[in-house]
Scaffold this motif. Structure first.
Motif, PDB file in Angstrom:
ATOM      1  N   MET A   1      50.680 -17.468 102.698  1.00 37.34           N
ATOM      2  CA  MET A   1      50.763 -18.781 102.056  1.00 37.34           C
ATOM      3  C   MET A   1      50.222 -18.744 100.641  1.00 37.34           C
ATOM      4  SD  MET A   1      49.957 -21.889 101.334  1.00 37.34           S
ATOM      5  CE  MET A   1      48.956 -21.922  99.903  1.00 37.34           C
ATOM      6  N   PHE A   2      49.255 -17.825 100.434  1.00 39.23           N
ATOM      7  CA  PHE A   2      48.698 -17.736  99.098  1.00 39.23           C
ATOM      8  C   PHE A   2      49.809 -17.532  98.088  1.00 39.23           C
ATOM      9  CE2 PHE A   2      45.142 -17.721  96.551  1.00 39.23           C
ATOM     10  CZ  PHE A   2      45.208 -16.726  95.609  1.00 39.23           C
ATOM     11  N   ASN A   3      50.811 -16.758  98.501  1.00 39.74           N
ATOM     12  CA  ASN A   3      51.927 -16.515  97.596  1.00 39.74           C
ATOM     13  C   ASN A   3      52.809 -17.733  97.469  1.00 39.74           C
ATOM     14  OD1 ASN A   3      51.737 -15.431 100.141  1.00 39.74           O
ATOM     15  ND2 ASN A   3      51.888 -13.431  99.139  1.00 39.74           N
ATOM     16  N   ARG A   4      52.742 -18.589  98.472  1.00 39.23           N
ATOM     17  CA  ARG A   4      53.495 -19.820  98.305  1.00 39.23           C
ATOM     18  C   ARG A   4      52.914 -20.586  97.115  1.00 39.23           C
ATOM     19  NH1 ARG A   4      54.190 -22.886 103.666  1.00 39.23           N
ATOM     20  NH2 ARG A   4      54.515 -20.771 104.371  1.00 39.23           N
ATOM     21  N   ILE A   5      51.594 -20.432  96.928  1.00 38.43           N
ATOM     22  CA  ILE A   5      50.977 -21.020  95.745  1.00 38.43           C
ATOM     23  C   ILE A   5      51.631 -20.435  94.503  1.00 38.43           C
ATOM     24  CG2 ILE A   5      48.847 -21.230  94.413  1.00 38.43           C
ATOM     25  CD1 ILE A   5      47.356 -20.993  97.091  1.00 38.43           C
ATOM     26  N   VAL A   6      51.834 -19.136  94.539  1.00 34.12           N
ATOM     27  CA  VAL A   6      52.454 -18.474  93.403  1.00 34.12           C
ATOM     28  C   VAL A   6      53.858 -19.025  93.185  1.00 34.12           C
ATOM     29  CG1 VAL A   6      53.237 -16.285  92.483  1.00 34.12           C
ATOM     30  CG2 VAL A   6      51.111 -16.391  93.755  1.00 34.12           C
ATOM     31  N   TYR A  96      47.184 -24.863 101.341  1.00 29.95           N
ATOM     32  CA  TYR A  96      46.126 -24.177 100.605  1.00 29.95           C
ATOM     33  C   TYR A  96      44.846 -24.139 101.453  1.00 29.95           C
ATOM     34  CZ  TYR A  96      43.021 -23.146  96.680  1.00 29.95           C
ATOM     35  OH  TYR A  96      42.104 -22.573  95.849  1.00 29.95           O
ATOM     36  N   ALA A  98      44.594 -24.525 104.740  1.00 26.93           N
ATOM     37  CA  ALA A  98      44.790 -23.713 105.940  1.00 26.93           C
ATOM     38  C   ALA A  98      44.674 -22.230 105.615  1.00 26.93           C
ATOM     39  CB  ALA A  98      46.141 -24.020 106.572  1.00 26.93           C
ATOM     40  N   PHE A  99      45.226 -21.849 104.455  1.00 32.88           N
ATOM     41  CA  PHE A  99      45.141 -20.440 104.053  1.00 32.88           C
ATOM     42  C   PHE A  99      43.688 -19.997 103.963  1.00 32.88           C
ATOM     43  CE2 PHE A  99      44.444 -17.118 100.979  1.00 32.88           C
ATOM     44  CZ  PHE A  99      45.384 -16.162 101.345  1.00 32.88           C
ATOM     45  N   TRP A 100      42.878 -20.776 103.261  1.00 32.44           N
ATOM     46  CA  TRP A 100      41.492 -20.347 103.057  1.00 32.44           C
ATOM     47  C   TRP A 100      40.643 -20.548 104.300  1.00 32.44           C
ATOM     48  CZ3 TRP A 100      40.554 -16.758  99.902  1.00 32.44           C
ATOM     49  CH2 TRP A 100      41.295 -16.635  98.728  1.00 32.44           C
TER      50      TRP A 100
END
Lengths: 120, 136
Positions: A1-6, A96, A98-100
């Motif tokens: 998901m972090f890359n979904r941020i990207v 975001y 949930a990812f962290w």
């Protein structure tokens, strides 16, 4: 998901507009007011210590961010809350978070194991 | 807050063997073959992770900006920048804070420029109006 941020970050970029629009207390107050239903600019300006023109400006920012839609009745132009952009912003925040949360839980487990190994 | 000395938490972020052990949502795993972790300013942070159920894959491709062992890491990825701070709370405990910001995107930059543009447009209209008045 972090890359979904990207991905979001490089998308042409409603989400940035949404968050920029939300980063102002007057605009958030306007949104809160609109949550009760459609309101004209004049009525909207009334509880705020600022001019109708200033409220109008804020509405423009909210409109550009897709948070608000406006009617066409000439002067009155009633504003109404548009849920989708707010929903997308909320979904992004939930992702975001949930990812962290998951990463930190896993890191906690990992650190416990790493220490046991170091001590044992 | 983590029940571990700061050096351990730092290592979990900066050691090739450790990062894949915890990074990401549950059910997602970094493919170790894709992992690049060059912990120095200008070094790369790169990896591809996959969802074990759906096979969906995601890439992170970032560049480290600050590396201040054992206190602070920052890296950029896309238009965003993340800062990680490691605070020693004593008693083998560490506070970890991750904050990310989205840089002013192109869209916002264009908007700001457009705002300036329309101010000049208005000025031009105004000057034209004065001109016409003088001619009238």
């Amino acid at each position: 998901m972090f890359n979904r941020i990207v991905e979001y970050a490089v998308m042409p970029d409603t989400l940035s507009l949404t968050f920029a629009a939300l980063a102002d207390p007057t605009r958030r107050a306007i949104l809160a007011r609109l949550a009760d239903g459609e309101v004209t600019v004049n009525d909207l300006a009334e509880p705020f210590p600022i001019s109708v023109q200033a409220v109008s400006k804020h509405l423009k920012v909210l409109e550009r961010a897709g948070l608000v839609t406006r009617g066409r009745m000439a002067q009155l132009r009633p504003s109404r809350l548009h849920g989708q952009a707010l929903g997308e912003a909320a979904a992004w925040l939930a992702d975001y978070r949930a990812f962290w949360k998951d990463s930190f839980d896993r890191l906690d487990e990992h650190l416990r194991a790493a220490q046991q190994k170091a001590n044992g | 807050m983590f029940d571990a000395p700061r050096a351990f938490v730092w290592a979990a972020w900066t050691d090739l063997a450790q990062l894949p052990a915890w990074w990401g949502r549950r059910g997602w795993h970094i493919d170790p073959a894709t992992l690049v972790l060059e912990v120095r300013p200008g070094g790369r942070l790169h990896h591809v992770s996959a969802n074990e159920e759906t096979g969906e894959r995601m890439t992170i491709d970032g560049v480290f900006e600050e590396v201040v062992e054992p206190e602070r890491l920052s890296f950029t990825h896309g238009d965003a920048r993340s800062v990680v701070t490691f605070r020693d709370l004593g008693d083998r405990r560490t506070e970890l804070v991750v904050s990310s910001d989205q840089r002013m995107s192109d869209a916002l930059g264009r908007q700001a420029t457009a705002g300036l543009g329309s101010a000049f447009d208005r000025l031009a209209d105004h000057l034209q109006y004065i001109n016409q008045k003088e001619h009238a």
